[in-house]
Write an enzyme that holds these catalytic residues in place. Structure first.
Site, PDB file in Angstrom:
ATOM      1  N   HIS A  70       0.810  -1.084   0.047  1.00  7.36           N
ATOM      2  CA  HIS A  70      -0.022  -0.094   0.166  1.00  7.36           C
ATOM      3  C   HIS A  70       0.746   1.266  -0.077  1.00  7.36           C
ATOM      4  O   HIS A  70       2.135   1.186   0.092  1.00  7.36           O
ATOM      5  CB  HIS A  70      -0.579  -0.083   1.237  1.00  7.36           C
ATOM      6  N   GLU A  72       1.291   3.818   2.086  1.00  6.78           N
ATOM      7  CA  GLU A  72       2.245   4.129   3.148  1.00  6.78           C
ATOM      8  C   GLU A  72       3.484   3.306   3.289  1.00  6.78           C
ATOM      9  O   GLU A  72       4.324   3.902   3.803  1.00  6.78           O
ATOM     10  CB  GLU A  72       1.312   3.688   4.548  1.00  6.78           C
ATOM     11  N   CYS A  98      -5.203   1.214   6.412  1.00 10.11           N
ATOM     12  CA  CYS A  98      -6.085  -0.153   6.834  1.00 10.11           C
ATOM     13  C   CYS A  98      -5.422  -0.559   7.991  1.00 10.11           C
ATOM     14  O   CYS A  98      -4.423  -0.412   8.463  1.00 10.11           O
ATOM     15  CB  CYS A  98      -5.939  -0.800   5.522  1.00 10.11           C
ATOM     16  N   ARG A 207      -8.500   4.140 -22.751  1.00  8.25           N
ATOM     17  CA  ARG A 207      -8.607   2.947 -23.101  1.00  8.25           C
ATOM     18  C   ARG A 207      -8.222   1.640 -22.466  1.00  8.25           C
ATOM     19  O   ARG A 207      -8.538   0.784 -21.818  1.00  8.25           O
ATOM     20  CB  ARG A 207      -9.019   2.363 -24.708  1.00  8.25           C
ATOM     21  N   THR A 219     -23.074   2.122 -34.014  1.00 13.36           N
ATOM     22  CA  THR A 219     -21.601   2.413 -34.227  1.00 13.36           C
ATOM     23  C   THR A 219     -20.909   1.256 -34.825  1.00 13.36           C
ATOM     24  O   THR A 219     -19.876   1.488 -35.555  1.00 13.36           O
ATOM     25  CB  THR A 219     -21.173   2.912 -32.728  1.00 13.36           C
ATOM     26  N   GLU A 319     -18.699   4.170 -25.321  1.00 15.46           N
ATOM     27  CA  GLU A 319     -18.403   5.119 -26.400  1.00 15.46           C
ATOM     28  C   GLU A 319     -18.926   5.530 -27.417  1.00 15.46           C
ATOM     29  O   GLU A 319     -18.820   6.288 -28.464  1.00 15.46           O
ATOM     30  CB  GLU A 319     -17.002   4.178 -27.291  1.00 15.46           C
ATOM     31  N   LEU A 324     -26.875   4.915 -27.752  1.00 15.46           N
ATOM     32  CA  LEU A 324     -26.451   4.261 -26.544  1.00 15.46           C
ATOM     33  C   LEU A 324     -26.234   5.139 -25.518  1.00 15.46           C
ATOM     34  O   LEU A 324     -26.725   5.045 -24.327  1.00 15.46           O
ATOM     35  CB  LEU A 324     -25.316   3.356 -27.029  1.00 15.46           C
TER      36      LEU A 324
HETATM   37  C1  AOF Z   1      -4.300   1.739   2.631  1.00 16.40           C
HETATM   38  N1  AOF Z   1      -3.435   2.046   1.740  1.00 16.40           N
HETATM   39  O1  AOF Z   1      -2.429   2.307  -0.282  1.00 16.40           O
HETATM   40  C2  AOF Z   1      -4.379   1.136  -0.206  1.00 16.40           C
HETATM   41  C3  AOF Z   1      -5.508   0.763   1.004  1.00 16.40           C
HETATM   42  O2  AOF Z   1      -6.337  -6.600  -0.833  1.00 16.40           O
HETATM   43  P1  AOF Z   1      -5.292  -5.777  -0.238  1.00 16.40           P
HETATM   44  O3  AOF Z   1      -4.805  -6.324   0.986  1.00 16.40           O
HETATM   45  O4  AOF Z   1      -4.395  -4.789  -0.881  1.00 16.40           O
HETATM   46  O5  AOF Z   1      -6.242  -4.613   0.627  1.00 16.40           O
HETATM   47  C4  AOF Z   1      -6.967  -3.791  -0.167  1.00 16.40           C
HETATM   48  C5  AOF Z   1      -7.942  -2.899   0.680  1.00 16.40           C
HETATM   49  O6  AOF Z   1      -7.124  -2.036   1.416  1.00 16.40           O
HETATM   50  C6  AOF Z   1      -8.674  -1.746  -0.080  1.00 16.40           C
HETATM   51  O7  AOF Z   1      -9.927  -2.369  -0.320  1.00 16.40           O
HETATM   52  C7  AOF Z   1      -8.929  -0.564   0.825  1.00 16.40           C
HETATM   53  O8  AOF Z   1      -9.841  -0.819   1.908  1.00 16.40           O
HETATM   54  C8  AOF Z   1      -7.432  -0.502   1.332  1.00 16.40           C
HETATM   55  N2  AOF Z   1      -6.601   0.046   0.553  1.00 16.40           N
HETATM   56  N3  AOF Z   1      -5.305   1.108   2.311  1.00 16.40           N
HETATM   57  O9  AOF Z   1      -4.247   1.708   4.014  1.00 16.40           O
HETATM   58  C9  AOF Z   1      -3.375   2.011   0.454  1.00 16.40           C
HETATM   59  N4  AOF Z   1      -4.650   0.831  -1.299  1.00 16.40           N
HETATM   60 ZN    ZN Z   2      -2.773  -0.356   3.816  1.00 20.89          ZN
END
Ligand code: AOF
Ligand code: ZN
Length: 388
Positions: A70, A72, A98, A207, A219, A319, A324
């Protein structure tokens, strides 16, 4: 925080279905002036590069790929690699750190162990496994946590993730190219090309960042589009055609390029036995045939979106054509708009605009969108709008 948002955006197309997240570790005693007001106004400015040299910045990070570390963790690694210590630092994060063991250990724990003194959070993580639990854990460890700083751009970053969680549908980007006077073709139907090379390159780049690209039967018949990203981007989008109740003819580029990206023909219930030969050609080539069971275009669009969510589609582009897009508008199914404006005038009361169908009767019925971004692309531009 705005700088952290800019960092986070580098993860678009790489981290989905996860949210994009950016993190900056700073030494507040060196913060002094705000991080470059001037810098944010210049489109050419390379923000991460400039940030790297700011005396207050100890480390930078963003979530770079699904399943990977992540934001951090990247910021803490960057800090240590530069020879700085994170103790006493302030972590500025676009999303609440998280607190769960997912594919990686909890970021809240990593920040506590690193000894940061303060955490500034842009948006609370709506993931039920987190949902303010990260903030609580940091506070319980004695860390000063500030929540909701620059919350609008931070919420914008995670909007596709939030929609997936709450509505179980992908984020829908409606894309069109029009003249300055809002026409997508002349009154005779001539439309190639309203925008120039740079704008069309940008379309290909967009895309390559999504999971699905949808077009209508008209289209497919008229333009015979390939709907691939050229050159390819980080994601390979499934190509879908909303066919109504007829199978399209099999002489399309979509079929001849089926080895480059999967194709799905979306039909509605009463088409089951129609067009035997075309159906066989598409099936033999490996196209997926998806039959919707609901009645009426609004219900069918929402049925399709729910099915695509189940197939892990996080962001998709619609697109066109106008019919649509008009149906998506009528179904209130457009989250974001990429309007390319070509430096041309077309004129004529009979020349069409981007959204077909009935349209609304009075302006008070018009849903509101706000401008998120304006990119100059040579003589043209891309305007990004979002609902709300
Ligand atoms: C953070 N920092 O950069 C992100 C977070 O499947 P995992 O273990 O990678 O966890 C994904 C979940 O963690 C995602 O659904 C969201 O709740 C959180 N993402 N959290 O502290 C991050 N990408
Ligand atoms: Zn995290």
């Amino acid at each position: 925080m705005r700088a952290a948002v800019a960092l986070a955006k580098q993860g678009i197309g790489l981290v989905e279905p996860n949210p994009t997240v950016g993190c900056i570790l700073v030494d507040e005693s060196h913060l002094g002036q705000a991080l470059g007001d001037v810098e944010f106004r210049s489109a050419k400015f390379d923000l991460p590069e400039a940030l790297s040299h700011h005396p207050a910045v100890l480390g930078l990070g963003f979530h770079q790929r699904f399943g990977g570390p992540h934001a951090e963790v990247h910021a803490l690694d960057d800090c240590r690699e530069r020879g700085h210590a994170p103790e006493g630092a302030t972590a500025i994060v676009t999303l609440e750190p998280c607190c769960h063991f997912g594919k990686t250990p909890p970021c809240a724990n990593a920040l506590i162990q690193a000894g940061v003194a303060r955490v500034v959070v842009g948006a609370v993580d709506p993931n039920p496994q987190v949902d303010s639990g990260g903030i609580k854990r940091l506070r319980d460890a004695g860390i000063d946590v500030v929540v909701g700083v620059a919350s609008e751009p931070c919420q914008d970053l995670i909007a596709p993730f939030v929609k997936g969680l709450q509505r179980r549908q992908p984020w829908v980007i409606a894309k069109w190219a029009m003249s300055i006077d809002g026409k997508i073709a002349t009154r005779t139907g001539s439309s190639q090309w309203i925008t120039g090379d740079l704008a069309r390159q940008d379309v290909h780049r967009q895309r390559g960042l999504v999971d699905a690209i949808l077009c209508g039967a008209g289209t497919l018949r008229k333009d015979d589009p390939e709907l691939t990203a050229r050159p390819p981007g980080p994601r390979k989008a499934r190509r879908l055609v909303m066919c109504g109740d007829h199978f399209p003819l099999a002489d399309r580029k979509l079929l001849s390029t089926i080895d480059r990206a999967p194709v799905t023909l979306v039909l509605c219930g009463n088409s089951r036995n129609a067009d035997g030969e075309s159906r066989r050609d598409w099936s033999r080539a490996g196209a997926e045939i998806l039959t919707l069971t609901s009645e009426g275009s609004t219900a069918q669009i929402h049925e399709l979106l729910s099915l695509l969510h189940e197939q892990a589609v996080t962001r998709m582009i619609v697109e066109g054509g106008g019919r649509l897009l008009g149906s998506f508008f009528a179904a209130d199914a457009i989250d974001e708009i990429h309007a390319y404006i070509g430096g041309k005038l077309i004129g004529g009361a009979k020349a069409p605009g981007p959204l077909g169908g009935q349209g609304i009767d009075t302006i008070d019925q018009a849903p509101s969108f706000r401008c998120l971004d304006l990119q100059r692309l040579g003589p043209d531009c891309r305007l990004t709008y979002r609902k709300g």
